[in-house]
Design a protein around this motif. Sequence first.
Motif, PDB file in Angstrom:
ATOM      1  N   SER A   2      -2.267   1.886 -12.386  1.00 26.85           N
ATOM      2  CA  SER A   2      -0.891   1.494 -12.002  1.00 26.85           C
ATOM      3  C   SER A   2       0.118   1.988 -13.029  1.00 26.85           C
ATOM      4  CB  SER A   2      -0.787  -0.032 -11.857  1.00 26.85           C
ATOM      5  OG  SER A   2      -1.609  -0.482 -10.828  1.00 26.85           O
ATOM      6  N   GLY A  32       9.123  -0.881  -2.887  1.00 31.09           N
ATOM      7  CA  GLY A  32       8.050  -1.175  -1.942  1.00 31.09           C
ATOM      8  C   GLY A  32       8.582  -1.466  -0.565  1.00 31.09           C
ATOM      9  N   LEU A  50      10.489   0.942  -9.084  1.00 31.79           N
ATOM     10  CA  LEU A  50       9.518   0.830  -7.992  1.00 31.79           C
ATOM     11  C   LEU A  50      10.233   0.373  -6.731  1.00 31.79           C
ATOM     12  CD1 LEU A  50       6.558   0.297  -6.828  1.00 31.79           C
ATOM     13  CD2 LEU A  50       6.782  -1.984  -7.825  1.00 31.79           C
ATOM     14  N   THR A  93       0.829  -1.205   0.000  1.00 32.36           N
ATOM     15  CA  THR A  93       0.000   0.000   0.000  1.00 32.36           C
ATOM     16  C   THR A  93       0.863   1.255   0.000  1.00 32.36           C
ATOM     17  OG1 THR A  93      -0.122  -0.143   2.407  1.00 32.36           O
ATOM     18  CG2 THR A  93      -1.943  -1.103   1.160  1.00 32.36           C
ATOM     19  N   THR A  94       2.067   1.116   0.537  1.00 31.82           N
ATOM     20  CA  THR A  94       3.024   2.226   0.509  1.00 31.82           C
ATOM     21  C   THR A  94       4.188   1.847  -0.387  1.00 31.82           C
ATOM     22  OG1 THR A  94       2.445   2.874   2.774  1.00 31.82           O
ATOM     23  CG2 THR A  94       4.519   3.714   1.869  1.00 31.82           C
ATOM     24  N   TYR A  95       4.435   2.667  -1.371  1.00 29.57           N
ATOM     25  CA  TYR A  95       5.550   2.397  -2.285  1.00 29.57           C
ATOM     26  C   TYR A  95       5.991   3.705  -2.916  1.00 29.57           C
ATOM     27  CZ  TYR A  95       1.560   2.309  -5.536  1.00 29.57           C
ATOM     28  OH  TYR A  95       0.418   2.606  -6.219  1.00 29.57           O
ATOM     29  N   TYR A  96       7.150   3.630  -3.573  1.00 24.77           N
ATOM     30  CA  TYR A  96       7.711   4.804  -4.223  1.00 24.77           C
ATOM     31  C   TYR A  96       8.002   4.470  -5.682  1.00 24.77           C
ATOM     32  CZ  TYR A  96       8.463   6.455   0.541  1.00 24.77           C
ATOM     33  OH  TYR A  96       8.274   6.840   1.835  1.00 24.77           O
ATOM     34  N   ASN A 133       5.628   9.175  -4.058  1.00 26.06           N
ATOM     35  CA  ASN A 133       5.129   8.140  -3.166  1.00 26.06           C
ATOM     36  C   ASN A 133       3.688   7.810  -3.510  1.00 26.06           C
ATOM     37  OD1 ASN A 133       3.128   9.489  -1.456  1.00 26.06           O
ATOM     38  ND2 ASN A 133       4.857  10.680  -0.708  1.00 26.06           N
ATOM     39  N   SER A 134       3.235   6.679  -3.045  1.00 26.19           N
ATOM     40  CA  SER A 134       1.945   6.132  -3.460  1.00 26.19           C
ATOM     41  C   SER A 134       0.752   6.957  -2.999  1.00 26.19           C
ATOM     42  CB  SER A 134       1.795   4.699  -2.961  1.00 26.19           C
ATOM     43  OG  SER A 134       2.073   4.623  -1.575  1.00 26.19           O
ATOM     44  N   LYS A 138      -2.914   5.802  -9.966  1.00 26.55           N
ATOM     45  CA  LYS A 138      -2.983   4.537  -9.228  1.00 26.55           C
ATOM     46  C   LYS A 138      -4.035   3.615  -9.817  1.00 26.55           C
ATOM     47  CE  LYS A 138      -2.497   4.346  -4.757  1.00 26.55           C
ATOM     48  NZ  LYS A 138      -2.633   4.609  -3.320  1.00 26.55           N
ATOM     49  N   GLU A 165      -0.791  11.550  -5.770  1.00 24.94           N
ATOM     50  CA  GLU A 165      -1.093  11.365  -7.182  1.00 24.94           C
ATOM     51  C   GLU A 165      -1.071  12.666  -7.966  1.00 24.94           C
ATOM     52  OE1 GLU A 165      -4.587   8.221  -6.609  1.00 24.94           O
ATOM     53  OE2 GLU A 165      -3.905   8.365  -8.691  1.00 24.94           O
TER      54      GLU A 165
END
Lengths: 113, 113
Positions: free
Chosen positions: B73, B96, B94, B30-33, B52-53, B70, B56
């Motif tokens: 994706s 994560g 990516l 749920t959290t990623y860069y 970061n996720s 998102k 947006e």
Amino acid sequence: DGGITQSPKYLFRKEGQNVTLSCEQNLNHDAMYWYRQDPGQGLRLIYYSQIVNDFQKGDIAEGYSVSREKKESFPLTVTSAQKNPTAFYLCASSIEWLGETQYFGPGTRLLVL
Amino acid sequence: AQKVTQAQTEISVVEKEDVTLDCVYETRDTTYYLFWYKQPPSGELVFLIRRNSFDEQNEISGRYSWNFQKSTSSFNFTITASQVVDSAVYFCALRGNTGKLIFGQGTTLQVKP
């Protein structure tokens, strides 16, 4: 100037020989990384170090070894066990391990004689 | 599993044309860069942007802009009024929860005068 240096720019290895690639950073970063890049492909992680005196295997660690005795230095040794070492090797560092941006050095191109 | 796909292997444009580089990613975190890097012929990877996720919002920096969605994706990169100096290989990446940076295969952009 702050940054990451890699040496040498080009390295030639004879069959059965171990060679060491140098990576130095003066950014005061905790984490350091080694990647391998083959033609037409993305980067693959060889080893990484989250902090001095600690390192972990990445996705393609076989035939490689590293050490992290100093915060600023993370040398990579390509051993004779690595049967296909010809590639472009990139070193990177980041402030810390998780979530931070990785900054890259200029790379070392390794060729087998 | 985490994956980054850059479906465009090579793109060729004439100077002053706009060009968009596509990036599609897969992750269960749920959290990623997400990152974009530029690799000019010299070989060094140059950091362009990190997202970061949870953010947006589209980003614009001079002739560069990034569109993060998102729902699909995707994290696409547009160069407006391309220049010969933009010729390079561009990588989307990516990061994560594992902390590892996963790279796409790269898109080679050639801008002709």
